[in-house]
Write a protein that holds these residues in place. Structure first.
Motif, PDB file in Angstrom:
ATOM      1  N   PRO A   1      11.159  31.695 -61.995  1.00  0.00           N
ATOM      2  CA  PRO A   1      10.250  31.510 -60.865  1.00  0.00           C
ATOM      3  C   PRO A   1       8.809  31.317 -61.325  1.00  0.00           C
ATOM      4  O   PRO A   1       8.422  31.770 -62.413  1.00  0.00           O
ATOM      5  CB  PRO A   1      10.401  32.813 -60.078  1.00  0.00           C
ATOM      6  CG  PRO A   1      10.746  33.829 -61.120  1.00  0.00           C
ATOM      7  CD  PRO A   1      11.565  33.095 -62.154  1.00  0.00           C
TER       8      PRO A   1
ATOM      9  N   THR B   1       4.644  31.867 -60.576  1.00  0.00           N
ATOM     10  CA  THR B   1       3.800  32.951 -60.080  1.00  0.00           C
ATOM     11  C   THR B   1       2.551  32.377 -59.409  1.00  0.00           C
ATOM     12  O   THR B   1       1.954  31.436 -59.940  1.00  0.00           O
ATOM     13  CB  THR B   1       3.360  33.854 -61.253  1.00  0.00           C
ATOM     14  OG1 THR B   1       4.528  34.346 -61.910  1.00  0.00           O
ATOM     15  CG2 THR B   1       2.538  35.029 -60.781  1.00  0.00           C
TER      16      THR B   1
ATOM     17  N   PRO C   1       7.363  32.674 -55.941  1.00  0.00           N
ATOM     18  CA  PRO C   1       8.657  32.620 -56.628  1.00  0.00           C
ATOM     19  C   PRO C   1       9.659  31.660 -55.988  1.00  0.00           C
ATOM     20  O   PRO C   1      10.755  31.484 -56.516  1.00  0.00           O
ATOM     21  CB  PRO C   1       9.150  34.068 -56.527  1.00  0.00           C
ATOM     22  CG  PRO C   1       8.540  34.573 -55.264  1.00  0.00           C
ATOM     23  CD  PRO C   1       7.201  33.900 -55.161  1.00  0.00           C
TER      24      PRO C   1
ATOM     25  N   GLY D   1      10.230  26.994 -58.949  1.00  0.00           N
ATOM     26  CA  GLY D   1      10.483  27.409 -60.318  1.00  0.00           C
ATOM     27  C   GLY D   1      11.268  26.365 -61.086  1.00  0.00           C
ATOM     28  O   GLY D   1      11.297  25.187 -60.689  1.00  0.00           O
TER      29      GLY D   1
ATOM     30  N   LEU E   1      11.182  40.714 -59.149  1.00  0.00           N
ATOM     31  CA  LEU E   1      10.465  39.771 -58.287  1.00  0.00           C
ATOM     32  C   LEU E   1       9.054  40.276 -57.977  1.00  0.00           C
ATOM     33  O   LEU E   1       8.094  39.501 -57.970  1.00  0.00           O
ATOM     34  CB  LEU E   1      11.234  39.551 -56.990  1.00  0.00           C
ATOM     35  CG  LEU E   1      12.379  38.533 -57.038  1.00  0.00           C
ATOM     36  CD1 LEU E   1      13.156  38.529 -55.726  1.00  0.00           C
ATOM     37  CD2 LEU E   1      11.843  37.133 -57.331  1.00  0.00           C
TER      38      LEU E   1
ATOM     39  N   VAL F   1       6.888  39.614 -60.898  1.00  0.00           N
ATOM     40  CA  VAL F   1       6.511  38.201 -61.001  1.00  0.00           C
ATOM     41  C   VAL F   1       5.436  37.857 -59.973  1.00  0.00           C
ATOM     42  O   VAL F   1       4.425  37.219 -60.301  1.00  0.00           O
ATOM     43  CB  VAL F   1       7.745  37.300 -60.809  1.00  0.00           C
ATOM     44  CG1 VAL F   1       7.337  35.842 -60.702  1.00  0.00           C
ATOM     45  CG2 VAL F   1       8.729  37.477 -61.956  1.00  0.00           C
TER      46      VAL F   1
END
Length: 209
Positions: free
Chosen positions: A154, A156, A159, A162, A183, A186
Motif C-alpha cells: 500500500p 502512504t 492505503p 498501491g 494498516l 502504514v
C-alpha cells in the motif's frame, strides 16, 4: 501557546476528518432516496429531508438483496444478469474486474490481506509493509522457479492505492502483528508504532467488553 495549539490540533483534526468522511458517506448513500417515487420521499410526505434516511434505505436494500439471492430463484436471476452484462463490450470488462476484486476481498473463504509482511521495496536495503494476497496463478507460476507469493504494497497515507508484486516467499518476513495494526502503521507513515497501536486496540476491546 504553541504546545496548547498543537494539542488542540491533535484532538480536533481527527474529529473534523471523521465528521467530514461520515458526512460524505451519508450524503452519498442518501442519493438512494431517488429510487423512491417522488410522492414517497420525505420532502413530499413531511415537507423536509431527513439526513441519514437514505443510508438506512441503502443498508436495507443491500441486506434484502443478499437475502433474496441466497435461494435458487435469486441465484438464477443473478446468473442471468451477469451473463447479460458480460455481453456488453465495455461494461463486461469493468464488471468482471470489479467482481473479481470484490469476491477476493469480501469472500469469507478468501486469503486477501491474511498476513502482514516485511519485504524489501522499492530496492534492496529498503523495507516496507506488505500484505499477503495469495499465490500466483498457474499461468504465471509455471514461468517461475521456486515458491512465490503475491503481495500488496500500500501507499502512504492512502492505503487504497498501491502495487501488486510477485516475490519469492523466502524474501518475505511474516510480522507478528495483526493486519489492522499494520494498516494503522502504514497510514500514520510510521508515526504510530505497532506496539502503541496494539495497546490502543486492546484497550478499546476491553472497553467494548
Amino acid at each position: 501557546m504553541r504546545k496548547y495549539f498543537i494539542t488542540g490540533l491533535l484532538i480536533l483534526v481527527p474529529l473534523a476528518i471523521t465528521a467530514w468522511v461520515l458526512h460524505a458517506v451519508i450524503s452519498t448513500m442518501d442519493q438512494s432516496l431517488l429510487l423512491l417515487p417522488v410522492q414517497w420521499r420525505p420532502e413530499a410526505l413531511i415537507g423536509f429531508k431527513i439526513p441519514g434516511l437514505g443510508a438506512v434505505l441503502t443498508v436495507l436494500i443491500i441486506f434484502f438483496t443478499g437475502l433474496l439471492t441466497k435461494n435458487f430463484i435469486g441465484k438464477y436471476i443473478v446468473s442471468l444478469w451477469e451473463k447479460l452484462l458480460t455481453h456488453i463490450p465495455i461494461v463486461s470488462s469493468i464488471y468482471s474486474s470489479v467482481k473479481q476484486v470484490s469476491d477476493t476481498l469480501f469472500s469469507s473463504s478468501g486469503n486477501a490481506f491474511s498476513k502482514a509482511l516485511l519485504i524489501q521495496y522499492p530496492r534492496e536495503g529498503s523495507w516496507t509493509i506488505a500484505f499477503l494476497t495469495g499465490k500466483p496463478g498457474s499461468a504465471v507460476a509455471k514461468h517461475l522457479e521456486g515458491e512465490f507469493i503475491s503481495v500488496y504494497v500500500p501507499t502512504t497515507p492512502n492505503p487504497t492505492s498501491g502495487y501488486f508484486l510477485i516475490i519469492p516467499k523466502k524474501d518475505a518476513i511474516e510480522l507478528d502483528m495483526s493486519v489492522d495494526t499494520a494498516l494503522k502503521y502504514v497510514v500514520s507513515m510510521g508515526v504510530v508504532a505497532p506496539e502503541v497501536a496494539e495497546q490502543a486496540a486492546a484497550a478499546q476491546n476491553k472497553i467494548c467488553n
